[in-house]
Design a protein around this motif. Structure first.
Motif, PDB file in Angstrom:
ATOM      1  N   PHE A 406       0.806  -1.222   0.000  1.00  0.00           N
ATOM      2  CA  PHE A 406       0.000   0.000   0.000  1.00  0.00           C
ATOM      3  C   PHE A 406       0.842   1.277   0.000  1.00  0.00           C
ATOM      4  CE2 PHE A 406      -2.215  -3.353   2.331  1.00  0.00           C
ATOM      5  CZ  PHE A 406      -3.406  -3.435   1.628  1.00  0.00           C
ATOM      6  N   SER A 407       2.086   1.180   0.442  1.00  0.00           N
ATOM      7  CA  SER A 407       2.860   2.404   0.705  1.00  0.00           C
ATOM      8  C   SER A 407       4.142   2.537  -0.110  1.00  0.00           C
ATOM      9  CB  SER A 407       3.226   2.463   2.195  1.00  0.00           C
ATOM     10  OG  SER A 407       4.033   1.355   2.562  1.00  0.00           O
ATOM     11  N   SER A 408       4.392   1.631  -1.056  1.00  0.00           N
ATOM     12  CA  SER A 408       5.673   1.675  -1.772  1.00  0.00           C
ATOM     13  C   SER A 408       5.806   2.907  -2.659  1.00  0.00           C
ATOM     14  CB  SER A 408       5.853   0.409  -2.626  1.00  0.00           C
ATOM     15  OG  SER A 408       4.810   0.307  -3.585  1.00  0.00           O
ATOM     16  N   ASP A 409       4.675   3.550  -3.003  1.00  0.00           N
ATOM     17  CA  ASP A 409       4.742   4.729  -3.857  1.00  0.00           C
ATOM     18  C   ASP A 409       4.866   6.023  -3.059  1.00  0.00           C
ATOM     19  OD1 ASP A 409       2.214   4.516  -2.771  1.00  0.00           O
ATOM     20  OD2 ASP A 409       1.225   5.437  -4.497  1.00  0.00           O
ATOM     21  N   ALA A 410       4.931   5.941  -1.727  1.00  0.00           N
ATOM     22  CA  ALA A 410       5.070   7.130  -0.877  1.00  0.00           C
ATOM     23  C   ALA A 410       6.543   7.416  -0.633  1.00  0.00           C
ATOM     24  CB  ALA A 410       4.357   6.914   0.455  1.00  0.00           C
ATOM     25  N   LEU A 544      11.182   2.106  -6.387  1.00  0.00           N
ATOM     26  CA  LEU A 544      12.303   2.654  -5.631  1.00  0.00           C
ATOM     27  C   LEU A 544      12.440   4.156  -5.861  1.00  0.00           C
ATOM     28  CD1 LEU A 544      14.738   2.103  -3.768  1.00  0.00           C
ATOM     29  CD2 LEU A 544      16.128   1.858  -5.832  1.00  0.00           C
ATOM     30  N   PHE A 545      12.251   4.597  -7.088  1.00  0.00           N
ATOM     31  CA  PHE A 545      12.381   6.031  -7.348  1.00  0.00           C
ATOM     32  C   PHE A 545      11.307   6.815  -6.609  1.00  0.00           C
ATOM     33  CE2 PHE A 545      11.512   9.928  -9.704  1.00  0.00           C
ATOM     34  CZ  PHE A 545      12.777  10.510  -9.677  1.00  0.00           C
ATOM     35  N   GLU A 546      10.084   6.309  -6.593  1.00  0.00           N
ATOM     36  CA  GLU A 546       9.000   7.008  -5.901  1.00  0.00           C
ATOM     37  C   GLU A 546       9.252   7.085  -4.397  1.00  0.00           C
ATOM     38  OE1 GLU A 546       7.398   5.636  -9.770  1.00  0.00           O
ATOM     39  OE2 GLU A 546       8.690   4.800  -8.210  1.00  0.00           O
ATOM     40  N   SER A 547       9.825   6.037  -3.813  1.00  0.00           N
ATOM     41  CA  SER A 547       9.999   5.999  -2.358  1.00  0.00           C
ATOM     42  C   SER A 547      11.334   6.562  -1.891  1.00  0.00           C
ATOM     43  CB  SER A 547       9.863   4.555  -1.852  1.00  0.00           C
ATOM     44  OG  SER A 547      10.899   3.734  -2.388  1.00  0.00           O
ATOM     45  N   MET A 548      12.365   6.490  -2.739  1.00  0.00           N
ATOM     46  CA  MET A 548      13.705   6.880  -2.316  1.00  0.00           C
ATOM     47  C   MET A 548      14.274   8.041  -3.118  1.00  0.00           C
ATOM     48  SD  MET A 548      16.028   6.159  -0.072  1.00  0.00           S
ATOM     49  CE  MET A 548      17.786   6.312   0.247  1.00  0.00           C
ATOM     50  N   GLY A 549      13.784   8.234  -4.343  1.00  0.00           N
ATOM     51  CA  GLY A 549      14.323   9.305  -5.171  1.00  0.00           C
ATOM     52  C   GLY A 549      15.570   8.914  -5.924  1.00  0.00           C
TER      53      GLY A 549
END
Length: 679
Positions: A406-410, A544-549
């Motif tokens: 549910f939260s990998s895109d945050a 990974l990009f969405e959550s970590m940049g």
């Protein structure tokens, strides 16, 4: 003026241009031995802002020293590493081929300075960075300063902290807390604060505000005019928040001796290190208290909402309600590290069982679809007979706030990892049960904050003066090393090196849009990657990009197959770069108040001016001439503002509003004190 004087004047002028001040070393200077020669050069180098190293040494036929050179530490270039040699740590490359050199000739035991090349090809360390110069550590005064940094350690005893506050106010009595008061703090309950203890903290905040005009504090009182909650932050916290407000960690797991909740707001900087956004003392963990605190925090930060806020699972529902009210645009997630930490308390010895831990961690870290979580959770509950465990039931009801499905895109900046959690937990570690008065607690928090900022300064110095050694002589590695901080480059490098373990096949394309499936060797999970050749955009299901940049290994595999030699600009997130704190202005994206109305543009302008002004004032404070220049230009600026029609019109309107409106409009520059807070 004679020719020698002209020559000396010209030399001074040239040296002023190179060093920014007159050169103290002159050809012909003499010292008695090598130790004095080194000390002379080292002190000179430290004052200028660079390190030295010992260079060529020449001897005569009797093996006596005839000549010695001291070079800049950045002289020459780094020799390539032997790839066959195992190294635990790869050193950074600090060499730039600098030609600066100081040469001594030795005759009859006398060391005479015979040649100086003062021209460097790199920046000098700023005064506050010189403590990190390697050769400077050999100067006794510098070594004492470095050893003195142990004051940042959190093990200061309460008596010493009380002594510190006594020095700051002139005497211990002026702090407002006597030894008897401190002892009484242990005896009272949490229904209310003793007026002396609360008032001493207000006095301390007022003192801090005199030192730092942008220091912000606020207190809340109940219907009986008793202080219940506090919040404070300094000006640096506001500037850091403007740069790194995308993720905030709010922790309420710490308690004072009188059972007040210590609640720090933390963030992550561009070095993946902790930074402080402020702190609070709360009387309880009610929705009302959290709502007041979040509203106060938001106001103190110019109504800029974070992208994501992490909390512990304790009183999660109360926090969630307050977050929905105050931060409607913010994602609320639970810290997986805090959940794992609390698992021992709620699960006992079961959490030490390796088999259970395997199933537990699978639910929290390795379920990327709702079906996967449901299956893994049901298996764990059934296998270990946990149907009646109330803590696990509560966690499952909050699964959208911790499960990757549910939260990998945050955006999280990976703040919930075990490494980050350990760092966050040290703010009040080993002191919360030793310190008895609130002023001492605040001072301890300030010492921890100073330590964080000292670490950031040290990391900034490393980034400015060194580059990572590249494992592969490739343009994309070079580009990443130039853009990212040292820490973030190591993360990116790991992802880029890992593309060799990714197996990828193309499963569809329509000419511009390509779809790939990727599998990592030794794993079964399939990741879907989409690439658009027209816009050079790439996305991966791992998020990974969405959550970590940072781009993941799967996306990088696609870019590598398309012969990219640099990272597409849209995938270089500024908050992870060396320039993360330059030119930051509050973004309109986050400048909405808690009631959904757009925040005034004055807050945005003020934020921009605070960033520029702080930088100017920091540089100007380095010397008297700098202070004189800044004051002169400020006086000129005031005259220009007084002659500007728009500014004078706004000032005229401002003078017509009542005192409360003035306080509201000046929120960023002052304190907000609830009625009766001084009583």
């Amino acid at each position: 003026m004679d020719s020698d004087s002209q020559k000396e004047s010209l030399e001074k002028s040239d040296n002023d241009e190179v060093f920014g001040e007159i050169d103290e070393l002159r050809v012909g200077m003499e010292v008695s031995d090598e130790a004095e020669a080194y000390q002379l050069c080292n002190t000179y180098a430290f004052n200028k802002g660079f390190s030295i190293r010992k260079g060529h040494l020449r001897r005569d036929s009797q093996n006596n020293v005839r000549q010695r050179e001291y070079t800049c530490s950045k002289e020459g270039f780094q020799v390539d590493e032997d790839l066959c040699e195992a190294r635990k740590v790869r050193r950074l490359d600090t060499r730039t081929g600098c030609k600066a050199v100081i040469r001594f000739n030795v005759e009859n035991g006398v060391w005479k300075l015979s040649y100086i090349n003062p021209i460097h090809n790199h920046e000098f360390a700023r005064p506050e960075e010189r403590q990190f110069l390697r050769s400077g550590r050999n100067i006794p005064s510098v070594r004492a300063t470095i050893l003195g940094s142990s004051k940042f350690d959190g093990s200061i005893r309460p008596a010493k902290l009380q002594s510190c506050s006594g020095k700051e106010f002139g005497s211990a009595e002026n702090v407002g807390v006597s030894n008897k008061d401190s002892h009484n703090c242990l005896q009272r309950g949490k229904d209310e604060l003793i007026a002396g203890d609360g008032q001493s903290l207000i006095n301390y905040f007022k003192h801090k505000q005199m030192e730092d005009p942008s220091f912000f504090y606020s207190v809340q009182v109940d219907q009986f005019n008793r202080i219940t909650n506090y919040f404070w932050r300094d000006s640096r916290s506001k500037l850091d928040y403007d740069c790194f407000a995308d993720v905030v960690c709010f922790d309420t797991t710490f308690r004072t001796n009188n059972n007040l909740i210590c609640a720090p707001f933390l963030g992550v900087n561009h070095h993946w290190k902790n930074i402080s956004f402020g702190c609070a003392f709360l009387l309880d963990e009610s929705t009302a208290s959290f709502t007041w605190l979040f509203e106060t925090f938001l106001e103190s930060m110019g109504n800029k909402q974070p992208v994501t806020i992490f909390t512990d699972e304790n009183k999660a529902m109360e926090k969630a309600k307050a977050i929905e009210i105050v931060f409607p645009e913010t994602r609320h997630l639970l810290s997986n590290w805090q959940i794992s930490k609390n698992a021992t308390q709620h699960l006992g010895s079961l959490y030490a069982d390796p088999e259970f831990k395997k199933h537990f961690n699978k639910c929290f870290y390795d379920c990327f679809t709702e079906q996967e979580l449901q299956h893994a959770w049901d298996d764990m509950i059934k296998m270990f007979n946990l149907e009646s465990n109330s803590w696990l039931k509560m966690l499952y009801s909050l699964r959208e706030k911790w499960c990757p499905a549910f939260s990998s895109d945050a955006f999280s900046a990976n703040i919930g990892s075990s490494q980050r959690g350990e760092n966050t937990n040290t703010i009040f570690h080993q002191v919360s049960r030793k310190i008895v008065d609130l002023v001492s607690f605040v001072q301890h928090y300030e010492q921890k904050t100073k330590k964080m900022r000292f670490t950031e300064l040290e990391e900034d110095f490393r980034c400015k003066n060194a580059k990572p050694r590249l494992r592969v002589n490739s343009s994309i590695f070079k580009h990443a090393a130039t853009e990212y901080t040292v820490k973030m480059y190591s993360f990116f490098e790991n992802e880029l090196m890992s593309i060799f373990g990714v197996r990828m096949v193309e499963v569809g394309n329509d000419g511009n849009q390509y779809i790939y499936e990727a599998v990592e060797e030794g794993h079964q999970r399939v990741f879907m990657i989409q690439y658009n050749s027209t816009t050079s955009t790439v996305s991966c299901s791992c998020k990974l990009f969405e959550s970590m940049g940072l781009l993941c290994r799967h996306a990088l595999k696609v870019l590598d197959s398309k012969n990219f030699t640099s990272i597409p600009t849209q995938y270089i997130v500024k908050r992870w770069t060396r320039e993360a704190k330059k030119g930051i202005v509050a973004s309109n994206k986050f400048s909405k108040s808690s009631d959904g109305k757009a925040n005034s543009s004055q807050s945005l302008r003020l934020s921009e001016l605070m960033h520029e002004g702080t930088n100017v004032f920091s540089i100007g404070s380095l010397c008297d001439s700098g202070k004189r220049i800044v004051k002169q230009k400020l006086a000129e600026t005031i005259k220009l503002l007084e002659s500007d029609e728009d500014t004078t019109y706004m000032l005229g309107n401002l003078s017509k509003v009542d005192d409360q409106s003035v306080r509201d409009m000046s929120l960023d520059n002052g304190s907000v004190e609830s009625p009766g807070c001084d009583s």
